[in-house]
Motif scaffolding. Structure first.
Motif, PDB file in Angstrom:
ATOM      1  N   GLY A 111       0.823  -1.200   0.000  1.00 43.65           N
ATOM      2  CA  GLY A 111       0.000   0.000   0.000  1.00 43.65           C
ATOM      3  C   GLY A 111       0.852   1.242   0.000  1.00 43.65           C
ATOM      4  O   GLY A 111       0.567   2.222   0.685  1.00 43.65           O
ATOM      5  N   THR A 112       1.904   1.217  -0.792  1.00 41.20           N
ATOM      6  CA  THR A 112       2.897   2.283  -0.762  1.00 41.20           C
ATOM      7  C   THR A 112       2.363   3.641  -1.172  1.00 41.20           C
ATOM      8  O   THR A 112       2.831   4.671  -0.707  1.00 41.20           O
ATOM      9  N   GLY A 113       1.373   3.689  -2.050  1.00 43.25           N
ATOM     10  CA  GLY A 113       0.865   4.981  -2.519  1.00 43.25           C
ATOM     11  C   GLY A 113       1.784   5.612  -3.541  1.00 43.25           C
ATOM     12  O   GLY A 113       2.718   4.992  -4.056  1.00 43.25           O
ATOM     13  N   LEU A 114       1.529   6.870  -3.845  1.00 40.23           N
ATOM     14  CA  LEU A 114       2.298   7.574  -4.864  1.00 40.23           C
ATOM     15  C   LEU A 114       3.681   7.955  -4.360  1.00 40.23           C
ATOM     16  O   LEU A 114       3.869   8.195  -3.165  1.00 40.23           O
ATOM     17  N   PRO A 115       4.653   8.032  -5.262  1.00 41.42           N
ATOM     18  CA  PRO A 115       5.999   8.444  -4.853  1.00 41.42           C
ATOM     19  C   PRO A 115       5.997   9.833  -4.220  1.00 41.42           C
ATOM     20  O   PRO A 115       5.372  10.755  -4.729  1.00 41.42           O
ATOM     21  N   THR A 116       6.663   9.951  -3.082  1.00 38.21           N
ATOM     22  CA  THR A 116       6.843  11.240  -2.416  1.00 38.21           C
ATOM     23  C   THR A 116       8.279  11.295  -1.929  1.00 38.21           C
ATOM     24  O   THR A 116       9.080  10.420  -2.237  1.00 38.21           O
TER      25      THR A 116
END
Length: 271
Positions: free
Chosen positions: A85-90
């Motif tokens: 569930g890493t999500g978008l790169p930040t």
């Protein structure tokens, strides 16, 4: 369920629906990112109008994860991470923090959002000594996650499982606990579990905002009590200070005195 995006024969990418707000894109917006659409900004602004503190929660969650990873690499000697569930790169993604400390570290990211998939290449830049890969899979399918992760990780070696703000998307709490159990049972002794999620019973304004968000048409995110979050670690050895509001988890000595917020988490070792 599609194949790992780094392998030939992957399924065709899903269409990105820009008419419905999505949690990963809204979270990216709160963190100051640009990978979102007007519908996400509108939903994010509506949320912050009720509860401006959500931006603090988002950024405190990211800081908690960074401190977890720093401990795991520098003190526990972990060199493998499974980030579901890493999500978008930040800024300060798992592989960036881990490989800065130990370039040989190997990381597998798991998500099933098509926009995240479109940005997977940004996550795939690894140090030459290590590895970083991306698996397109749903948190509800732990067997698929483990099978795909094994293509990059040696799951007979200690591995850190990261579940950051993902279990709230599993509507049934019993199922959420079962997912955690299934994933941890597949990892050997000496592995670690890092969990943080939005908590209920701490801030009624946050709860009001989250309940409104859940009725907006976006995928609901279910706040859980501190006791429920703590139960994810059953059978594991919780590190001090246990499950706490995330700013209170081993704060850096140079940071201002941390405040309690409605986001709780912890880190535990599998005996």
């Amino acid at each position: 369920m599609t194949d790992d995006v780094t392998t030939p024969g992957s399924a065709e990418p899903q269409k990105i629906d820009t008419s419905v707000p999505h949690s990963a894109r809204i979270w990216n917006y709160w963190l100051g990112g640009k990978d979102n659409y007007p519908v996400d900004e509108q939903a994010g602004d509506a949320y912050t109008a009720v509860f401006p503190g959500i931006v603090t929660i988002a950024r405190s969650s990211r800081a908690f994860l960074r401190r977890n990873i720093t401990y795991l690499v520098s003190e526990a000697g972990i060199r493998q991470f499974l980030d579901v569930g890493t999500g978008l790169p930040t800024a300060e993604n798992t592989h960036e923090v881990a490989q800065r400390l130990a370039p040989e570290t190997r990381i597998v990211y798991v998500d099933n959002d098509p926009l995240v998939l479109a940005h997977a290449r940004a996550l795939l830049y690894s140090t030459p000594e290590g590895a970083t890969s991306y698996v397109d899979a749903n948190v509800l399918d732990p067997e698929r996650i483990l099978a795909s992760a094994a293509e990059t990780l040696d799951l007979s070696r200690p591995t850190a499982l990261i579940l950051s703000n993902i279990l709230g998307h599993v509507a049934d709490y019993g199922q959420a606990r079962s997912i955690v159990k299934s994933l941890m049972e597949a990892l050997p002794s000496g592995s670690y579990l890092s969990v943080n999620d939005g908590s209920r019973g701490i801030d009624p304004v946050f709860e009001e905002a989250q309940d409104g968000y859940n009725e907006s048409g976006a995928v609901p995110y279910n706040l859980r009590s501190v006791d429920e979050i703590t139960a994810y670690f059953d059978g594991l050895e919780l590190l001090e200070p246990g499950v706490v509001s995330v700013p209170l988890w081993r704060p850096e000595s140079t940071s201002p005195a941390p405040d309690v917020i409605a986001e709780h988490g912890g880190l535990a070792r599998k005996p």
